[in-house]
Design a protein around this motif. Structure first.
Motif, PDB file in Angstrom:
ATOM      1  N   ALA A   1       0.818  -1.212   0.000  1.00  0.00           N
ATOM      2  CA  ALA A   1       0.000   0.000   0.000  1.00  0.00           C
ATOM      3  C   ALA A   1       0.854   1.265   0.000  1.00  0.00           C
ATOM      4  O   ALA A   1       0.463   2.285  -0.567  1.00  0.00           O
ATOM      5  CB  ALA A   1      -0.940  -0.001   1.196  1.00  0.00           C
ATOM      6  N   ALA A   2       2.020   1.199   0.609  1.00  0.00           N
ATOM      7  CA  ALA A   2       2.892   2.379   0.736  1.00  0.00           C
ATOM      8  C   ALA A   2       3.878   2.536  -0.408  1.00  0.00           C
ATOM      9  O   ALA A   2       4.571   3.548  -0.478  1.00  0.00           O
ATOM     10  CB  ALA A   2       3.654   2.307   2.057  1.00  0.00           C
ATOM     11  N   THR A   3       3.935   1.557  -1.298  1.00  0.00           N
ATOM     12  CA  THR A   3       4.920   1.586  -2.384  1.00  0.00           C
ATOM     13  C   THR A   3       4.182   1.647  -3.717  1.00  0.00           C
ATOM     14  O   THR A   3       3.617   0.642  -4.161  1.00  0.00           O
ATOM     15  CB  THR A   3       5.819   0.332  -2.335  1.00  0.00           C
ATOM     16  OG1 THR A   3       6.335   0.189  -1.016  1.00  0.00           O
ATOM     17  CG2 THR A   3       6.957   0.440  -3.336  1.00  0.00           C
ATOM     18  N   PRO A   4       4.187   2.810  -4.355  1.00  0.00           N
ATOM     19  CA  PRO A   4       3.421   2.958  -5.600  1.00  0.00           C
ATOM     20  C   PRO A   4       3.722   1.889  -6.652  1.00  0.00           C
ATOM     21  O   PRO A   4       2.803   1.386  -7.299  1.00  0.00           O
ATOM     22  CB  PRO A   4       3.795   4.353  -6.089  1.00  0.00           C
ATOM     23  CG  PRO A   4       4.149   5.089  -4.834  1.00  0.00           C
ATOM     24  CD  PRO A   4       4.812   4.065  -3.948  1.00  0.00           C
ATOM     25  N   ALA A   5       4.976   1.516  -6.810  1.00  0.00           N
ATOM     26  CA  ALA A   5       5.323   0.517  -7.831  1.00  0.00           C
ATOM     27  C   ALA A   5       4.711  -0.839  -7.499  1.00  0.00           C
ATOM     28  O   ALA A   5       4.216  -1.544  -8.393  1.00  0.00           O
ATOM     29  CB  ALA A   5       6.840   0.396  -7.967  1.00  0.00           C
ATOM     30  N   LEU A   6       4.738  -1.219  -6.226  1.00  0.00           N
ATOM     31  CA  LEU A   6       4.148  -2.506  -5.835  1.00  0.00           C
ATOM     32  C   LEU A   6       2.630  -2.476  -5.950  1.00  0.00           C
ATOM     33  O   LEU A   6       2.014  -3.452  -6.381  1.00  0.00           O
ATOM     34  CB  LEU A   6       4.562  -2.866  -4.409  1.00  0.00           C
ATOM     35  CG  LEU A   6       6.039  -3.169  -4.185  1.00  0.00           C
ATOM     36  CD1 LEU A   6       6.309  -3.412  -2.706  1.00  0.00           C
ATOM     37  CD2 LEU A   6       6.492  -4.342  -5.030  1.00  0.00           C
ATOM     38  N   LEU A   7       2.055  -1.358  -5.575  1.00  0.00           N
ATOM     39  CA  LEU A   7       0.599  -1.219  -5.695  1.00  0.00           C
ATOM     40  C   LEU A   7       0.175  -1.273  -7.161  1.00  0.00           C
ATOM     41  O   LEU A   7      -0.794  -1.947  -7.510  1.00  0.00           O
ATOM     42  CB  LEU A   7       0.149   0.090  -5.048  1.00  0.00           C
ATOM     43  CG  LEU A   7      -1.341   0.284  -4.886  1.00  0.00           C
ATOM     44  CD1 LEU A   7      -1.980  -0.846  -4.106  1.00  0.00           C
ATOM     45  CD2 LEU A   7      -1.612   1.617  -4.197  1.00  0.00           C
ATOM     46  N   ALA A   8       0.924  -0.617  -8.017  1.00  0.00           N
ATOM     47  CA  ALA A   8       0.628  -0.644  -9.457  1.00  0.00           C
ATOM     48  C   ALA A   8       0.765  -2.063 -10.001  1.00  0.00           C
ATOM     49  O   ALA A   8      -0.043  -2.500 -10.829  1.00  0.00           O
ATOM     50  CB  ALA A   8       1.550   0.298 -10.205  1.00  0.00           C
ATOM     51  N   ARG A   9       1.756  -2.782  -9.528  1.00  0.00           N
ATOM     52  CA  ARG A   9       1.949  -4.164  -9.975  1.00  0.00           C
ATOM     53  C   ARG A   9       0.770  -5.036  -9.562  1.00  0.00           C
ATOM     54  O   ARG A   9       0.271  -5.848 -10.331  1.00  0.00           O
ATOM     55  CB  ARG A   9       3.247  -4.715  -9.396  1.00  0.00           C
ATOM     56  CG  ARG A   9       3.523  -6.117  -9.831  1.00  0.00           C
ATOM     57  CD  ARG A   9       4.868  -6.590  -9.350  1.00  0.00           C
ATOM     58  NE  ARG A   9       5.048  -7.967  -9.755  1.00  0.00           N
ATOM     59  CZ  ARG A   9       5.733  -8.852  -9.089  1.00  0.00           C
ATOM     60  NH1 ARG A   9       6.357  -8.511  -7.990  1.00  0.00           N
ATOM     61  NH2 ARG A   9       5.829 -10.082  -9.515  1.00  0.00           N
TER      62      ARG A   9
END
Length: 85
Positions: free
Chosen positions: A8-16
């Protein structure tokens, strides 16, 4: 829970995660169309299914002593019981 907070706090992981969920929705929709569902049904049903799973998963992450499968089943039962008031 830490994993979920990290995502939730990491845009790249959330986008993935969002991209992966979209791919799942598309694959499920294709299979539903092959089985005779309408385009509208094939659009909505995968979204409902993934929402039920995600809700159950979030509850399970908060309390891993719970049975994930039972939580998923409960989510689908709740969805099926929804009626206008």
């Amino acid at each position: 829970m830490a994993r979920e907070r990290l995502i939730a706090a990491t845009p790249a992981l959330l986008a993935r995660r969002m991209a992966k969920n979209l791919r799942w929705e598309q694959v499920i929709a294709e299979r539903l169309l092959e089985r005779g569902f309408t385009e509208w049904e094939a659009l909505l049903l995968p979204k409902f299914a993934l929402a039920c799973f995600q809700g159950a998963y979030e509850r399970w992450v908060r309390d891993p002593r719970q049975d994930l499968q039972a939580l998923v089943d409960e989510s689908f039962e709740l969805l099926g019981s929804l009626r206008p008031r």
